[in-house]
Every structure is written in structure tokens, then in C-alpha cells.
Design a protein around this motif. Sequence first.
Motif, PDB file in Angstrom:
ATOM      1  N   ASP A   1      53.155 -33.001   2.831  1.00 25.50           N
ATOM      2  CA  ASP A   1      54.178 -32.651   1.235  1.00 25.50           C
ATOM      3  C   ASP A   1      55.378 -32.720   1.831  1.00 25.50           C
ATOM      4  OD1 ASP A   1      51.858 -31.089   0.592  1.00 25.50           O
ATOM      5  OD2 ASP A   1      52.450 -29.205   1.432  1.00 25.50           O
ATOM      6  N   GLY A   2      55.773 -32.924   0.039  1.00 25.55           N
ATOM      7  CA  GLY A   2      57.558 -33.411   0.201  1.00 25.55           C
ATOM      8  C   GLY A   2      58.349 -32.211  -0.117  1.00 25.55           C
ATOM      9  N   MET A   3      59.452 -32.612   0.008  1.00 23.41           N
ATOM     10  CA  MET A   3      60.366 -31.590  -0.752  1.00 23.41           C
ATOM     11  C   MET A   3      61.215 -32.362  -2.410  1.00 23.41           C
ATOM     12  SD  MET A   3      60.577 -29.625   1.614  1.00 23.41           S
ATOM     13  CE  MET A   3      62.226 -28.575   1.616  1.00 23.41           C
ATOM     14  N   VAL A   4      60.675 -33.435  -2.432  1.00 22.02           N
ATOM     15  CA  VAL A   4      61.171 -33.875  -3.950  1.00 22.02           C
ATOM     16  C   VAL A   4      60.585 -34.295  -4.738  1.00 22.02           C
ATOM     17  CG1 VAL A   4      63.511 -33.574  -2.722  1.00 22.02           C
ATOM     18  CG2 VAL A   4      62.656 -35.588  -2.669  1.00 22.02           C
ATOM     19  N   PRO A   5      60.924 -35.031  -6.236  1.00 18.91           N
ATOM     20  CA  PRO A   5      59.711 -35.069  -7.080  1.00 18.91           C
ATOM     21  C   PRO A   5      59.196 -36.617  -6.287  1.00 18.91           C
ATOM     22  CG  PRO A   5      61.297 -34.332  -7.912  1.00 18.91           C
ATOM     23  CD  PRO A   5      61.436 -34.000  -6.770  1.00 18.91           C
TER      24      PRO A   5
ATOM     25  N   THR B   1      59.227 -37.575  -2.896  1.00 14.83           N
ATOM     26  CA  THR B   1      58.102 -36.927  -1.696  1.00 14.83           C
ATOM     27  C   THR B   1      57.016 -36.429  -2.278  1.00 14.83           C
ATOM     28  OG1 THR B   1      59.746 -35.624  -0.921  1.00 14.83           O
ATOM     29  CG2 THR B   1      59.360 -37.203  -0.462  1.00 14.83           C
ATOM     30  N   ASN B   2      56.104 -36.294  -3.513  1.00 12.68           N
ATOM     31  CA  ASN B   2      55.954 -35.926  -3.788  1.00 12.68           C
ATOM     32  C   ASN B   2      55.502 -34.243  -3.944  1.00 12.68           C
ATOM     33  OD1 ASN B   2      52.603 -36.479  -4.853  1.00 12.68           O
ATOM     34  ND2 ASN B   2      51.600 -35.823  -3.347  1.00 12.68           N
ATOM     35  N   MET B   3      56.508 -33.788  -4.592  1.00 16.53           N
ATOM     36  CA  MET B   3      56.507 -32.244  -4.989  1.00 16.53           C
ATOM     37  C   MET B   3      57.412 -32.166  -6.405  1.00 16.53           C
ATOM     38  SD  MET B   3      55.761 -29.164  -3.987  1.00 16.53           S
ATOM     39  CE  MET B   3      55.221 -29.420  -2.006  1.00 16.53           C
ATOM     40  N   PRO B   4      56.831 -31.554  -7.036  1.00 14.06           N
ATOM     41  CA  PRO B   4      55.220 -30.881  -7.453  1.00 14.06           C
ATOM     42  C   PRO B   4      54.523 -32.060  -7.334  1.00 14.06           C
ATOM     43  CG  PRO B   4      55.758 -31.014  -9.291  1.00 14.06           C
ATOM     44  CD  PRO B   4      57.204 -32.220  -8.420  1.00 14.06           C
ATOM     45  N   VAL B   5      53.038 -31.792  -6.376  1.00 12.14           N
ATOM     46  CA  VAL B   5      52.120 -32.887  -6.619  1.00 12.14           C
ATOM     47  C   VAL B   5      51.861 -33.974  -8.091  1.00 12.14           C
ATOM     48  CG1 VAL B   5      49.241 -33.608  -5.626  1.00 12.14           C
ATOM     49  CG2 VAL B   5      51.380 -31.795  -4.661  1.00 12.14           C
ATOM     50  N   ARG B   6      51.329 -35.057  -7.338  1.00  7.67           N
ATOM     51  CA  ARG B   6      51.127 -36.244  -8.264  1.00  7.67           C
ATOM     52  C   ARG B   6      50.906 -36.903  -7.810  1.00  7.67           C
ATOM     53  NH1 ARG B   6      53.169 -33.531 -11.063  1.00  7.67           N
ATOM     54  NH2 ARG B   6      54.690 -32.950 -12.722  1.00  7.67           N
ATOM     55  N   PHE B   7      49.974 -36.969  -6.556  1.00 11.71           N
ATOM     56  CA  PHE B   7      49.214 -37.789  -6.267  1.00 11.71           C
ATOM     57  C   PHE B   7      48.134 -37.084  -4.499  1.00 11.71           C
ATOM     58  CE2 PHE B   7      52.048 -40.526  -7.072  1.00 11.71           C
ATOM     59  CZ  PHE B   7      51.576 -42.078  -8.044  1.00 11.71           C
ATOM     60  N   TYR B   8      47.028 -37.612  -5.047  1.00 13.51           N
ATOM     61  CA  TYR B   8      46.294 -37.022  -3.464  1.00 13.51           C
ATOM     62  C   TYR B   8      45.526 -38.125  -2.722  1.00 13.51           C
ATOM     63  CZ  TYR B   8      41.893 -37.475  -6.655  1.00 13.51           C
ATOM     64  OH  TYR B   8      41.098 -37.630  -6.848  1.00 13.51           O
ATOM     65  N   LEU B   9      45.424 -36.961  -1.587  1.00 15.43           N
ATOM     66  CA  LEU B   9      44.694 -38.366  -0.700  1.00 15.43           C
ATOM     67  C   LEU B   9      42.917 -37.293  -0.534  1.00 15.43           C
ATOM     68  CD1 LEU B   9      45.694 -39.817   2.477  1.00 15.43           C
ATOM     69  CD2 LEU B   9      43.342 -38.522   3.013  1.00 15.43           C
TER      70      LEU B   9
ATOM     71  N   ARG C   1      54.288 -40.026   2.463  1.00 16.42           N
ATOM     72  CA  ARG C   1      54.058 -40.475   4.135  1.00 16.42           C
ATOM     73  C   ARG C   1      52.845 -39.785   4.644  1.00 16.42           C
ATOM     74  NH1 ARG C   1      56.320 -37.306   9.267  1.00 16.42           N
ATOM     75  NH2 ARG C   1      57.296 -38.315  10.539  1.00 16.42           N
ATOM     76  N   VAL C   2      52.012 -40.781   5.250  1.00 15.25           N
ATOM     77  CA  VAL C   2      50.765 -39.951   5.727  1.00 15.25           C
ATOM     78  C   VAL C   2      50.021 -39.959   7.324  1.00 15.25           C
ATOM     79  CG1 VAL C   2      48.110 -40.649   5.095  1.00 15.25           C
ATOM     80  CG2 VAL C   2      49.557 -41.168   3.594  1.00 15.25           C
ATOM     81  N   ARG C   3      50.316 -39.372   7.303  1.00 19.62           N
ATOM     82  CA  ARG C   3      49.818 -39.226   8.921  1.00 19.62           C
ATOM     83  C   ARG C   3      47.923 -39.651   8.989  1.00 19.62           C
ATOM     84  NH1 ARG C   3      51.440 -34.799  12.677  1.00 19.62           N
ATOM     85  NH2 ARG C   3      50.299 -34.350  14.452  1.00 19.62           N
TER      86      ARG C   3
END
Length: 223
Positions: free
Chosen positions: A54-58, A60-68, A96-98
Motif C-alpha cells: 500500500d502507498g500513501m499518495v496516488p 504509489t497506489n493510494m487510492p488503489v488503481r492497480f492490483y496483483l 513497490r512489490v514484496r
Amino acid sequence: LAVTITNVKNQPPQWEKDSYNVVIPENTARDTPVVTIKATSHLGDPRVTYNLEDGMVPETNMPVRFYLSPNREDGSASILVSEPLDYETTQFFSLRVRAQNVAAVPLAAFTRVYINITDVNDNVPFFTSSIYEASVTEGAQIGTLVLQVSAHDKDLGLNGEITYSLLSDSSGDHNFFQIDPKSGIIYTEAVFDREARSSYLLEVQSEDGQESARPGKKKQPNT
């Protein structure tokens, strides 16, 4: 600072790439895969688990625009579009993917997925006002300035380049005026006599410079 002691043979997964770069248009549909990523564990168990952090700003995917979504067949994972994208709102994402191995004490490795969004012609050139009113003195010479209309298009480049025109109708009012297609300035094309006629009604069209990306436009610009 948390320090974890692990077996010397335990190693974090290894990514195929340190980072991934992809370019997609803003009208990419939901659930469309945009990139495939993969990490491998060198332990006895080669499986890894993936997590899109999860990100903190758009950006970095907040709100969610992509999923894995993991691909069990080959141990990779895909990044897919979750919600509609808007170039005018967010033009670039850094995800960022873990990846984590399967061990008594799991270790993780990280990669970055950089997604550039490109503009499509999805915005309409709207006028700043729906009605304009102006006056011209009777007897004023041809070429007298009447007023200037203005429209705004959020798209960039040719997608947002506006051209103005007067629409014709059965009244013939458009024949008494002309408009500069670039500036939107309207001029007289006749010398008027108030006693003969005191008012005229014009309809102005704003048109952008490229084929529309909106549904149902049949390759025509937005107007």
C-alpha cells in the motif's frame, strides 16, 4: 530496529529484474494485465508469495488503481488495472512489490514497477460560459469586434487544441458574422440597421484536434 537471526542458508528471493517499466494509455480497461513480474527462491521450496504494498499518495497506489494476481503455473505474478485511470489526475505510478520465500523465518526482496500513463483524447472542450451576450452599434463597419468566446480542454497537445466555428441554421444569422477559428473572436460581416432587425442568435462549436477516445464518437473529434 528489529534484528532477526536466521539460518545462514536462508536467502531472500531473487527478482528477475531490479525494476520494471511499462507505458499504458489512460483508457486501459479494468482487469487488464499491464506487466508480468517474477521472483525465484533458491531454497528447497522454490515458491514465493507476492504482495503489492500500500502507498500513501496516488503515485504509489493510494487510492488503489492497480492490483496483483499470482500466476500459479510459472510462479510469476501480474499487475492489473483495478480502477479507471486519468492522465489529467495521475500521470505516473511507482509501485513497490514484496516477494517472500517459504521458510521458518521468511525473508523478503523488493522490486519497483514504474507505470507511465499516456494521454488519450477523452475530454470534451467545454465553453467557460454556456451563453454569451454582446452589443454592436448599428452602422458599425464590417470587421467590428463583437466578443470572444472561450473553451477549455483538459487534454494536452493536439488532444486539447481547440478550433472554433459558427454553426449554420435556417435563420441564416451566421452569415452576418465570422469567427477566428483559433482565438474564438467573433467579428461582424455586415453593417446593421437596428430598425430593420435588432437581435441575432449564433451557435458556436468548439472542437479539439484529434480522434476522440470516448465511446460512440466514431473516430470524430470531441465537440
